[in-house]
Enzyme design. Structure first.
Site: not given
Ligand code: F6P
Length: 530
Positions: A191, A197, A249-250, A335, A366, A495
């Site tokens: 987003k 990452e 995002g979620r 979250e 199990h 972060k």
């Molecule tokens: O974990 C924090 C967060 O902002 C989530 O809410 C989101 O889904 C994820 O990082 C990834 O964010 P982005 O889509 O901006 O890379």
């Protein structure tokens, strides 16, 4: 408000020792403590909730102003008020609904155009020589499509889909190994297009593609709200699928973040998925609270987490293809509702949302069910199971699966008394003090609550219903707790510290100012790497 909480706690104290099984003296209990929408049945009869409890919980609902807040969410008001945003993932599945206004403008034409672009691109990819799609994203930009692609594998007739999320180089290395760089499409899903990452993995994938004869200019697509950043990365606008900041995002699998799912199952299947979500939206908006699945699921959740004080809940899909659902719900629920401060800045009354965890049945039986049955903590369980599997020729497997699922909820409720355990041990030939000792180990306290969601078959429409059900459950619980479920400030500090630690781990800066534990750990890493 507080007095209803007090009344609920009093009620809980009164009924804590009551056996759930005894509630079934009412022959209508199963019918009364369950609800249906479409073909789905939600049964919460195996909890210690009775009519009076439900009435008190409904008072919480009433005082929380849930109905007004629900209307505000669907109407595009900025209910995510720490970020000043509307919360409109529901607009993404509002396929044939009316206009949805944000700041006086209807967002639906934009949503439908974006969906058409996705459909055209998905068809193009499905008709091309692309063999593999690699979705690079994390959190909401990974868990939704990864979970849904696994869930809908019987409908998967597009290219293979892979998901890379972890910044651990092992993840991308293991994924790319064996892929043909010339026939792979990389989708960078972020987003913000700043998540460290994702951007690190995206750069690694770009280098890999170039090195192995592919063309990132043509074989990369982006799913993002950040046009300038996608352009700076070198992805041309025709392969950028944007969305608005009112999609959290979620909650984003319904739009461009779901592109890998659309490529996997095709635009028609994706439409069915959206229609499932939309059907649940309509049910959530229209059904009376007593028949309303998201509301009832939330009330059960509040009863267990905030009133009874059970700190976790287990999500247990007896559906192998939903094995990623617990991970997905972990983000969705934790979250969203893992917060100690209410919207007005006051402390949350009691506990925040619970710890959510779980695994597919029967595997979990199990592994960790021992603790669920005989551990000292009560863990409310949420079972999911289909009436029918996709493998018609393996129907006997499915019946065994269903029997196991139902057996677990029954065992959790019934337990096994000391007398019953003793009888068993007598039959096995034990006597005297050894009989007593052995029998105690075989006692199950029982009275452990669970709910069960049963549905006909896991298809795209049904999956859409399930995800939207849980999204709205989170909304209702958040409203009752007075929380803003749509921000996530709790992920920021880690972060920031990671950014400050990176040069220290790289060996380019001293660990000055770090506590001695952190300094020692960094020192160990630096001293022990090759
Ligand atoms: O974990 C924090 C967060 O902002 C989530 O809410 C989101 O889904 C994820 O990082 C990834 O964010 P982005 O889509 O901006 O890379």
């Amino acid at each position: 408000m507080t007095s209803t909480w007090d009344a609920l706690r009093e009620k809980q104290a009164q009924v804590a020792g009551r056996s759930i099984l005894s509630l079934f003296d009412d022959p209508a209990r199963a019918r009364k403590f369950s609800a249906r929408t479409g073909d789905m049945l939600f049964d919460f009869a195996k909890t210690n909730i009775d009519d009076e409890t439900l009435k008190l919980l409904s008072q919480l609902l009433e005082t929380s102003g849930m109905a007004e807040k629900r209307a505000a969410m669907f109407a595009g008001q900025p209910i995510n008020d720490t970020e000043g945003r509307a919360v409109l993932h529901t607009a993404l599945r509002n396929l044939d609904g009316g206009p949805v206004q944000v700041d006086g403008a209807d967002v639906m034409p934009g949503v439908l155009t974006a969906l058409d672009r996705m459909r055209a691109f998905a068809r193009l990819v499905r008709d091309s020589d692309v063999t593999d799609v690699v979705n690079i994203g994390i959190g909401g930009s990974d868990l939704g499509p990864a979970m849904a692609v696994a869930a809908l594998s019987p409908y998967h007739d597009g290219p293979r889909c892979h998901f890379v999320s972890n910044v651990d180089g092992a993840h991308i290395a293991d994924t790319l190994r064996g892929l043909n760089a010339k026939t792979t499409l990389v989708i960078v899903a972020s987003k913000t297009f700043t998540t460290i990452e994702t951007m690190t993995n995206a750069r690694t994938a770009r280098a890999w593609m170039t090195e192995h004869g592919g063309d990132p200019q043509v074989q990369f697509a982006a799913l993002s709200t950040a046009d300038e950043l996608t352009a700076a990365f070198g992805i041309p606008p025709e392969r950028v699928f944007g969305f608005e900041d009112w999609v959290g995002g979620r909650y984003s699998v319904w739009g461009p973040i779901g592109l890998s799912l659309m490529i996997a199952i095709g635009p028609k299947g994706f439409d069915a998925f959206l229609r499932g979500g939309q059907a649940m939206d309509r049910h959530f908006q229209a059904a009376d609270w007593r028949e309303n699945l998201p509301v009832l699921l939330a009330l059960v959740g509040v009863w267990h987490a905030q009133v009874c004080g059970y700190s976790s809940r287990a999500v247990l899909p007896y559906d192998q293809r939903l094995s990623k659902l617990p991970d997905y719900l972990q983000q969705l629920e934790m979250e969203s509702n893992g917060k100690s401060v209410q919207i007005d800045g006051d402390d949350v009354i009691g506990d925040s949302g619970p710890i959510v965890w779980g695994a597919a049945g029967t595997n979990g039986q199990h592994a960790f069910y021992q603790l669920i049955h005989q551990g000292t903590r009560v863990i409310p369980c949420e079972f999911l199971v289909a009436a029918e599997g996709h493998e018609a020729e393996l129907a006997h497997h499915h019946n065994l699966l269903v029997a196991n699922c139902l057996a677990q909820s029954e065992a959790l409720m019934r337990g096994r008394s000391l007398n019953e355990a003793r009888d068993k041990m007598v039959k096995a030939g034990f006597t005297g003090s050894e009989l007593e000792r052995q029998a105690r180990h075989r006692v199950f306290a029982g009275n452990r609550p669970s709910v069960t969601l049963v549905y006909p078959k896991l298809d795209p429409f049904l999956l859409g219903q399930i995800i939207a059900l849980y999204e709205h459950r989170v909304f209702v619980e958040g409203v009752i707790l007075g929380i803003n479920s749509y921000d996530q400030w709790g992920v920021e500090l880690g972060k920031e510290l990671a950014t400050s630690l990176q040069p220290i781990v790289d060996g380019e800066a001293p660990a000055d100012g770090k506590d001695s534990s952190t300094a020692q750990l960094v020192g160990y890493v630096i001293a022990n790497r090759g």
